[in-house]
Scaffold this active site. Structure first.
Site, PDB file in Angstrom:
ATOM      1  N   GLY A   9       0.828  -1.203   0.000  1.00 18.54           N
ATOM      2  CA  GLY A   9       0.000   0.000   0.000  1.00 18.54           C
ATOM      3  C   GLY A   9       0.859   1.248   0.000  1.00 18.54           C
ATOM      4  N   TYR A  12      -1.357   6.836   2.746  1.00 17.90           N
ATOM      5  CA  TYR A  12      -0.755   7.578   3.866  1.00 17.90           C
ATOM      6  C   TYR A  12       0.073   6.658   4.756  1.00 17.90           C
ATOM      7  CZ  TYR A  12      -4.240  11.016   2.462  1.00 17.90           C
ATOM      8  OH  TYR A  12      -4.994  11.887   1.732  1.00 17.90           O
ATOM      9  N   ASN A  36       2.214  -1.141  -4.648  1.00 16.71           N
ATOM     10  CA  ASN A  36       0.965  -0.362  -4.699  1.00 16.71           C
ATOM     11  C   ASN A  36       0.237  -0.661  -6.002  1.00 16.71           C
ATOM     12  OD1 ASN A  36      -0.758   1.536  -3.418  1.00 16.71           O
ATOM     13  ND2 ASN A  36      -0.059   3.148  -4.801  1.00 16.71           N
ATOM     14  N   GLU A 168     -19.005  16.015   1.861  1.00 14.28           N
ATOM     15  CA  GLU A 168     -17.993  16.796   1.139  1.00 14.28           C
ATOM     16  C   GLU A 168     -18.236  16.721  -0.373  1.00 14.28           C
ATOM     17  OE1 GLU A 168     -14.112  15.591   2.824  1.00 14.28           O
ATOM     18  OE2 GLU A 168     -14.255  17.435   3.997  1.00 14.28           O
ATOM     19  N   ASP A 295      -6.300   2.207   7.661  1.00 13.76           N
ATOM     20  CA  ASP A 295      -7.671   1.712   7.828  1.00 13.76           C
ATOM     21  C   ASP A 295      -7.803   0.196   7.945  1.00 13.76           C
ATOM     22  OD1 ASP A 295      -8.062   4.356   7.187  1.00 13.76           O
ATOM     23  OD2 ASP A 295      -9.546   3.998   5.618  1.00 13.76           O
ATOM     24  N   ALA A 311      -7.251   9.701   7.689  1.00 12.51           N
ATOM     25  CA  ALA A 311      -5.923   9.920   7.110  1.00 12.51           C
ATOM     26  C   ALA A 311      -4.920  10.312   8.202  1.00 12.51           C
ATOM     27  CB  ALA A 311      -6.004  11.012   6.050  1.00 12.51           C
ATOM     28  N   GLN A 312      -5.355  11.149   9.149  1.00 11.72           N
ATOM     29  CA  GLN A 312      -4.395  11.603  10.170  1.00 11.72           C
ATOM     30  C   GLN A 312      -3.920  10.435  11.037  1.00 11.72           C
ATOM     31  OE1 GLN A 312      -5.956  14.048  13.491  1.00 11.72           O
ATOM     32  NE2 GLN A 312      -7.923  14.118  12.458  1.00 11.72           N
ATOM     33  N   LYS A 373      -9.029  23.549   6.190  1.00 13.76           N
ATOM     34  CA  LYS A 373      -8.988  22.234   5.530  1.00 13.76           C
ATOM     35  C   LYS A 373      -7.892  22.244   4.459  1.00 13.76           C
ATOM     36  CE  LYS A 373     -10.624  18.171   4.474  1.00 13.76           C
ATOM     37  NZ  LYS A 373     -11.501  17.452   3.580  1.00 13.76           N
TER      38      LYS A 373
HETATM   39  P1  NAD Z   1     -19.055   6.789   7.194  1.00 14.31           P
HETATM   40  O1  NAD Z   1     -19.235   5.387   7.621  1.00 14.31           O
HETATM   41  O2  NAD Z   1     -18.436   7.733   8.132  1.00 14.31           O
HETATM   42  O3  NAD Z   1     -20.471   7.402   6.737  1.00 14.31           O
HETATM   43  C1  NAD Z   1     -21.383   6.646   5.984  1.00 14.31           C
HETATM   44  C2  NAD Z   1     -22.784   7.160   6.214  1.00 14.31           C
HETATM   45  O4  NAD Z   1     -23.659   6.417   5.377  1.00 14.31           O
HETATM   46  C3  NAD Z   1     -23.275   6.986   7.645  1.00 14.31           C
HETATM   47  O5  NAD Z   1     -23.778   8.211   8.110  1.00 14.31           O
HETATM   48  C4  NAD Z   1     -24.346   5.925   7.531  1.00 14.31           C
HETATM   49  O6  NAD Z   1     -25.414   6.110   8.434  1.00 14.31           O
HETATM   50  C5  NAD Z   1     -24.833   6.123   6.090  1.00 14.31           C
HETATM   51  N1  NAD Z   1     -25.465   4.912   5.551  1.00 14.31           N
HETATM   52  C6  NAD Z   1     -25.076   3.622   5.742  1.00 14.31           C
HETATM   53  N2  NAD Z   1     -25.930   2.789   5.102  1.00 14.31           N
HETATM   54  C7  NAD Z   1     -26.860   3.560   4.491  1.00 14.31           C
HETATM   55  C8  NAD Z   1     -27.975   3.287   3.662  1.00 14.31           C
HETATM   56  N3  NAD Z   1     -28.347   2.043   3.348  1.00 14.31           N
HETATM   57  N4  NAD Z   1     -28.691   4.330   3.176  1.00 14.31           N
HETATM   58  C9  NAD Z   1     -28.343   5.592   3.475  1.00 14.31           C
HETATM   59  N5  NAD Z   1     -27.306   5.916   4.265  1.00 14.31           N
HETATM   60  C10 NAD Z   1     -26.554   4.909   4.760  1.00 14.31           C
HETATM   61  O7  NAD Z   1     -18.231   6.703   5.806  1.00 14.31           O
HETATM   62  P2  NAD Z   1     -17.357   7.850   5.099  1.00 14.31           P
HETATM   63  O8  NAD Z   1     -18.069   9.151   5.076  1.00 14.31           O
HETATM   64  O9  NAD Z   1     -16.945   7.275   3.793  1.00 14.31           O
HETATM   65  O10 NAD Z   1     -16.095   7.988   6.030  1.00 14.31           O
HETATM   66  C11 NAD Z   1     -15.216   6.861   6.232  1.00 14.31           C
HETATM   67  C12 NAD Z   1     -14.101   7.248   7.184  1.00 14.31           C
HETATM   68  O11 NAD Z   1     -13.270   8.211   6.558  1.00 14.31           O
HETATM   69  C13 NAD Z   1     -14.614   7.895   8.460  1.00 14.31           C
HETATM   70  O12 NAD Z   1     -13.812   7.458   9.539  1.00 14.31           O
HETATM   71  C14 NAD Z   1     -14.409   9.362   8.235  1.00 14.31           C
HETATM   72  O13 NAD Z   1     -14.153  10.049   9.457  1.00 14.31           O
HETATM   73  C15 NAD Z   1     -13.193   9.388   7.319  1.00 14.31           C
HETATM   74  N6  NAD Z   1     -13.292  10.575   6.423  1.00 14.31           N
HETATM   75  C16 NAD Z   1     -12.813  11.749   6.926  1.00 14.31           C
HETATM   76  C17 NAD Z   1     -12.919  12.902   6.156  1.00 14.31           C
HETATM   77  C18 NAD Z   1     -12.445  14.218   6.748  1.00 14.31           C
HETATM   78  O14 NAD Z   1     -11.791  14.189   7.793  1.00 14.31           O
HETATM   79  N7  NAD Z   1     -12.797  15.355   6.169  1.00 14.31           N
HETATM   80  C19 NAD Z   1     -13.493  12.861   4.865  1.00 14.31           C
HETATM   81  C20 NAD Z   1     -13.938  11.626   4.396  1.00 14.31           C
HETATM   82  C21 NAD Z   1     -13.838  10.485   5.190  1.00 14.31           C
END
Ligand code: NAD
Length: 392
Positions: A9, A12, A36, A168, A295, A311-312, A373
């Site tokens: 991989g 990060y 990778n 986002e 992860d 990522a952090q 950000k």
């Molecule tokens: P997540 O698991 O955090 O969010 C997924 C969302 O989808 C949840 O709110 C969940 O309730 C919803 N969901 C699940 N099944 C569903 C369904 N059948 N129908 C509708 N909604 C449903 O996933 P993510 O947003 O991809 O994030 C993954 C990880 O990456 C997290 O730990 C997050 O903190 C991190 N991340 C961080 C940042 C940042 O720091 N800016 C940005 C992106 C991701």
């Protein structure tokens, strides 16, 4: 005797493990190889911007060969097929194989479809640069098609999952779609952008006040929130929600959750719900010569809850893993993992954002959050560049 460190991989966790190991070990002491899937280190925290055409690909896909030039770290571009933790070797799907003394698993996470019928076949995802390019080209194609077809499904954009990834992305699309519509002579008021979230609210990690701030900002730019409504089935271009209603859309982007890499989950090391368990030095609890970064591992905080896969965290894990492998070779004491949380920031398009910063939880909103950000991305880039110049 010279050791071989193999890192799976180049994200990060993997990149930082390699750089950190090379900072502490000469080429006589250890060979370091990163394997990778692609030839670039991808800044996946910025994929939402690429998916809406708001950033150039070269800003989020940094060629590993260029990044690691002259650093005595081998790069292999290939797909890992099997990890043999008993025989200490890794096979790629081109037939090649690599032995190791120490292995770093930094293979990240994959999209979780939770077994929802038709979802995987009928949705786009946002886990890589190629995914983001696919989303952008698809969105443009649908708008272009709508200009002549006037088929409402072409002008209907649905994001499934209101975590940080989904929010986002929807923020960027809300900002960029008006321009894309203008380009193809489509009236933006014909376009519908929906974010479907199973839980009662989006972004539950933030306070109700910040969540409301995000909702109001995005609604003012045309986003409709369908909360408390899980996607239960996708049949072609028909998305079915928990209450039985359906949405006809030619664009569904699924950001509903992630799971640890199945390669890691199934390789024979100890796992918890598919993610590798680690000791305080970030070694596998069953195979200490295997270290984990990012992860694909689960790290529990002292109060027993797992840290979110961010990522952090991956970055900090990678740095410790590289240093600890070097320490183990030199008979020095290994460091324990004590992550530092700089906070969480969510961008809500080009100029808006929300966030909570630092240990004291300083709340940020609007352009300061958005700028913060961007600054945190710049800080990461300058950090890795600093390490490149420090490495042998
Ligand atoms: P997540 O698991 O955090 O969010 C997924 C969302 O989808 C949840 O709110 C969940 O309730 C919803 N969901 C699940 N099944 C569903 C369904 N059948 N129908 C509708 N909604 C449903 O996933 P993510 O947003 O991809 O994030 C993954 C990880 O990456 C997290 O730990 C997050 O903190 C991190 N991340 C961080 C940042 C940042 O720091 N800016 C940005 C992106 C991701």
């Amino acid at each position: 005797m010279r050791k071989e460190i193999l890192i799976l991989g180049g994200g990060y966790g993997g990149l930082l493990s390699a750089l950190s190991a090379r900072q502490h070990l000469t080429t006589e002491e250890a060979g370091i190889t990163i394997i990778n899937r692609v030839g670039s280190h991808q800044i996946i925290t910025e994929l939402h911007r690429l998916a809406a055409g708001n950033v150039a690909e070269k800003a989020v896909a940094l060629p590993l060969a260029k990044l690691l030039k002259g650093k005595s770290i081998n790069i292999v571009v290939g797909e890992v097929q099997t990890i043999d933790v008993e025989g200490k070797k890794v096979a790629l799907n081109d037939g090649s194989s690599y032995r190791y003394d120490n292995l770093v698993l930094a293979l990240g996470s994959e999209t979780n479809y939770f077994g929802i019928p038709g979802l995987q076949e009928n949705s786009l995802t946002l886990k890589s640069v190629s995914d983001a390019n696919r989303v952008f080209n698809h969105v443009k194609d649908r708008v272009k098609a709508y200009a002549t077809s006037k088929n409402k499904a072409d002008a209907t954009f649905v994001i499934g999952g209101g975590g940080l990834s989904g929010v986002e992305l929807v923020g960027e699309l809300a900002d960029e779609l008006p321009g894309i519509c203008r380009e193809y002579g489509v009236n933006f008021s014909d376009v519908s952008i929906s974010l479907v979230e199973a839980m009662p609210t989006i972004l539950p990690i933030f306070s109700p006040e910040l969540i409301q701030r995000a909702v109001t900002s995005l609604e003012s730019r045309g986003v409709e929130f369908l909360t408390g409504l899980a996607i239960t089935e996708v049949n072609g271009n028909i998305v079915t929600l928990k209450d039985g209603r359906t949405i006809e859309t030619n664009t569904l982007v699924w950001t509903g959750g992630v799971q640890g890499s199945p390669l890691v989950g199934n390789c024979g090391i100890e796992v918890n719900r598919g993610r590798a368990t680690v000791n305080e030095f970030l070694q596998s609890t069953s195979h200490p010569e295997v270290s984990l970064a990012g992860d694909c591992a689960v790290v529990f905080a002292t109060e027993g809850r797992p840290y979110p896969p961010t990522a952090q965290l991956a970055w900090q894990m990678g740095e410790l893993v590289g240093a600890n492998i070097a320490a183990s070779y030199k008979g020095a004491a290994m460091g324990t993992f004590n992550p530092v949380f700089s906070g969480t920031l969510a961008s809500l398009g080009r100029k808006d954002g929300i966030g909570v910063i630092g240990e004291s939880g300083i709340v940020m909103k609007g352009s300061p959050a958005s700028l913060m950000k961007k600054a945190s991305n710049a800080r990461y880039l300058s950090h890795i560049n600093g390490l490149f110049s420090l490495a042998y």
